[in-house]
Design an enzyme around this catalytic site. Structure first.
Site, PDB file in Angstrom:
ATOM      1  N   GLU A   1       0.804  -1.024   0.022  1.00  0.00           N
ATOM      2  CA  GLU A   1      -0.014   0.257  -0.040  1.00  0.00           C
ATOM      3  C   GLU A   1       0.728   1.460   0.015  1.00  0.00           C
ATOM      4  O   GLU A   1       0.521   2.397  -0.528  1.00  0.00           O
ATOM      5  CB  GLU A   1      -1.039   0.044   1.271  1.00  0.00           C
ATOM      6  CG  GLU A   1      -1.887  -1.177   1.142  1.00  0.00           C
ATOM      7  CD  GLU A   1      -2.747  -1.374   0.216  1.00  0.00           C
ATOM      8  OE1 GLU A   1      -3.103  -0.014  -0.358  1.00  0.00           O
ATOM      9  OE2 GLU A   1      -3.398  -2.233  -0.327  1.00  0.00           O
TER      10      GLU A   1
ATOM     11  N   SER B  70     -44.571 -19.741  48.728  1.00  0.00           N
ATOM     12  CA  SER B  70     -44.035 -19.820  49.997  1.00  0.00           C
ATOM     13  C   SER B  70     -42.940 -19.241  50.101  1.00  0.00           C
ATOM     14  O   SER B  70     -42.381 -19.072  51.351  1.00  0.00           O
ATOM     15  CB  SER B  70     -44.706 -21.251  50.412  1.00  0.00           C
ATOM     16  OG  SER B  70     -45.978 -21.357  50.832  1.00  0.00           O
TER      17      SER B  70
END
Length: 692
Positions: free
Chosen positions: A92, A363
């Site tokens: 690049e 409960s």
């Protein structure tokens, strides 16, 4: 015949030429200065955009990755393989570390090539320009975009070092399939971190950005490999690798991973949803921002416990059943959520039943009532009659609760036995005696913040709560009454490691530790068949699976099954039921919660030292006959070590079983005192062994 005129460069012409040249170069100079000052005044551009957020367990191991539409990570340049750097520089921008953002020699060469070919065949964008385009611009081919790209490139070069720009470039370039940055690409294609990439792998990844769709090794492996070979040759020709490295890389086998969805492989997805929601509140930002800001979120998850919980659920519930489950396991001393499931299959239903669903507690609500009762004059020996009862309420209506399966003692039973057998008549009588508003206040003290109805039936758990509510409130029983905040996050940092949030564990003594301990010890009775009466204790079905001392309470409604319990080290709440409130008709469905709880607690505790509940100062133990509530003698068929607030313990010997005299009381009390002393010593010794 006319003479041909010849152009002669006179002094006047030279003056004009000089003047025009001066204007031109002055204009260029002024423009350059203007661009420079404009770029300077704009300041340094932001080097990052959306990034993946990574979630860790309590051992800082990755359990999940969150991202938006794009998969992004950010890693420092030092943590990127040197082969990657060389491959990208070679392909690049070979002069990257020498130019100022623009490679003018390369620009001229590209222009010549394009003119000769009468087409754009050669590009000249530097890494800096490409990074500017990746960060701030689109890829349309217009002069406006090129101009903006140049301005951004100038600003990048002006304010940042070369390594910072190169790092940003490698972390933002597109590699196809929704992956941005070298780390995302490395994990996606090779299931490894970027710092571990080999030369051949690095060259292959460097081939992709030129055309992510053309050179994807998943869709076009042959084309990608051809470009990889070209990059390897290029690296050899410019002297970045030697002949041996070149040959080895060319012949290296490339194995492409075909897992394109990180989130599909994540651990504890329901837990992670809770993490994201908690992070939203802590940072006061949106969930999407959490997912895309590159945060590191450190959590309380214990992967071992999480896997055990998931495994137990899978082993316990019939695969063909559509019943659902929610479960939370946490450390009662800190409030750290260590395991959580919100359903049986996240992919089929991400609805989180551990924190989103509110169901009737049944409960499991009774311990809140009995804590209030203990504070207001009850003791474990307090006896009330258990028989079918009509309660005339203030508004003139009649309330007639019933016991499970219609079983009653038809005689007085103690609080110790009432809790172990889950007697509803005893609970409603107690609630009406204390006043239902007092139960609401007590439940709020235990951290149940949602609105609760102050009605007689509240004692039987007719209020709706979440699994997280119950785990959090029961933690206060396990830790002697200290308020802790349930949480899943310990720390959040940004991508650079700056700490944005760090939790400090804070506890506050809310409940009286003496009454809390007495209550917790009473709750161990659901597993003690010495408390059997007109029916078996509610934990009898799982008692043979338990090897440690636990306290807990089960709860059942027509549509819900609960088991919530704890040791001094872990508290776990489990709920099972149907999403659409279908009744639990099968006996098997009614015991899923208990079985999941028992098996998980045993497995979760396996590597932990055994630890007992240590009585605090101000409580005293005696052997009590659980049916009469009096001091047990050797003639009593059953007796149970029971704790009382000092001064409230029974002082009368049980006379119903032919006791042999006061000597037995003295002998038994000596035994109790010795056992209590040993229990305390054992508790402290277990802590010592655990610490050292």
């Amino acid at each position: 015949m006319m003479r041909e005129k010849r152009f002669r460069l006179t002094g006047k012409h030279l003056k004009w030429l000089f003047f025009v040249s001066f204007l031109f170069f002055s204009g260029v100079f002024i423009m350059a200065i203007s661009i420079y000052f404009y770029s300077f005044l704009q300041g340094p551009p932001n080097l990052t955009n959306d990034q993946n957020t990574v979630i860790y367990d309590h051992d800082t191991k990755v359990i999940g990755v969150k991202h938006g539409e794009e998969n992004r990570y950010w890693v420092p340049i030092e943590e990127i393989s040197p082969y990657v750097k060389e491959a990208f520089l070679a392909t690049e921008d070979r002069n990257f570390y020498d130019h100022v953002g623009f490679d003018f020699k390369r620009i001229i060469g590209a222009a010549v090539e394009n003119v000769i070919a009468m087409n754009k065949v050669e590009g000249a964008s530097t890494i800096t320009q490409q990074y500017a385009r990746n960060l701030y611009l689109n890829h349309e081919k217009t002069w406006t975009r090129k101009w903006k790209e140049a301005l951004y490139a100038i600003r990048l070069e002006m304010f940042y070092e070369k390594d910072e720009i190169f790092e940003g470039y490698l972390n933002t370039i597109y590699f196809g399939h929704g992956n941005y940055g070298i780390e995302a690409a490395s994990r996606f294609y090779f299931q490894k971190e970027a710092e571990n990439l080999t030369l051949s792998e690095a060259a292959l990844l460097a081939s992709i950005p030129k055309g992510p769709s053309l050179y994807s090794p998943i869709t076009n492996l042959e084309r990608a490999m051809n470009r990889q070979q070209m990059i390897l040759t290029m690296l050899k020709n410019i002297g970045k690798i030697n002949q041996q490295q070149y040959e080895q890389a060319k012949q290296a086998e490339i194995v492409i991973a075909r897992n394109d969805n990180d989130e599909g492989r994540q651990i504890a997805p329901y837990f992670q949803d809770v993490v994201l929601h908690e992070a939203e509140k802590l940072l006061n930002i949106s969930k999407n921002k959490i997912r895309t800001s590159g945060y590191n979120i450190y959590t309380t998850l214990d992967v071992r416990k999480q896997e055990e919980l998931e495994r137990v659920v899978e082993e316990t519930i019939d695969e063909a059943s559509t019943i659902q489950v929610g479960a939370v396991s946490m450390n009662p001393e800190t409030g750290s959520v260590e395991a959580l499931i919100g359903g049986r299959d996240y992919e089929k239903s991400p609805y989180n039943r551990a924190v989103q669903a509110t169901r009737m507690a049944g409960s499991t609500f009774k311990p809140f009532l009995y804590y209030s009762a203990l504070k207001h004059g009850y003791t474990p020996a307090t006896a009330l009659e258990s028989k079918p009862t009509h309660f005339q309420l203030e508004d003139g209506s009649v309330y007639q609760p019933s016991n499970y399966n219609g079983y009653y003692a038809y005689s007085p039973i103690t609080l110790a036995q009432a809790l172990a057998l889950s007697d509803n008549i005893y609970a409603v009588k107690t609630n009406l005696f204390l006043n239902p508003e007092r139960l609401v206040e007590t439940a709020h003290e235990f951290g149940i913040e949602r609105p609760l109805p102050a009605v007689p039936s509240l004692a039987l758990g007719t209020a709706s709560v979440t699994v997280m509510d119950m785990a959090s409130s029961y933690s206060m029983m396990a830790n002697y009454g200290k308020k802790v905040t349930p949480h899943t996050i310990t720390k959040i940092t940004d991508a650079s490691g700056t700490v944005l949030y760090e939790r400090k564990i804070e506890t506050k003594q809310v409940l009286d530790e003496r009454y809390t301990f007495v209550l917790s010890h009473l709750m161990t009775g659901i597993f003690d068949e010495a408390l059997n009466g007109y029916s078996r204790v509610t934990g009898a079905a799982i008692n043979d699976q338990l090897t440690r001392e636990y306290a807990g309470k089960s709860g059942t409604t027509n549509t819900d099954s609960w088991m919530v319990g704890f040791s001094p080290q872990i508290v776990t709440a489990v709920w099972t039921g149907y999403d659409m409130n279908e009744p639990l008709n099968q006996i098997r469905e009614q015991v899923y919660a208990k079985e999941i709880w028992a098996q998980y607690m045993e497995r979760a505790h396996k590597p932990l030292p055994k630890k007992s509940f240590i009585p605090p100062d101000g409580v005293t133990p005696v052997y009590m006959d659980p049916q009469t509530g009096k001091l047990a003698t050797n003639a009593c068929p059953t007796k149970r070590l029971t704790y009382f607030i000092e001064g409230t313990e029974p002082r009368i010997l049980c006379e119903e079983h032919n006791h042999k005299g006061i000597e037995e009381k003295i002998e038994d009390q000596h035994q109790v005192d010795n056992e209590t002393k040993q229990n305390k010593e054992k508790g402290w010794r277990s802590w010592f062994d655990w610490l050292f």
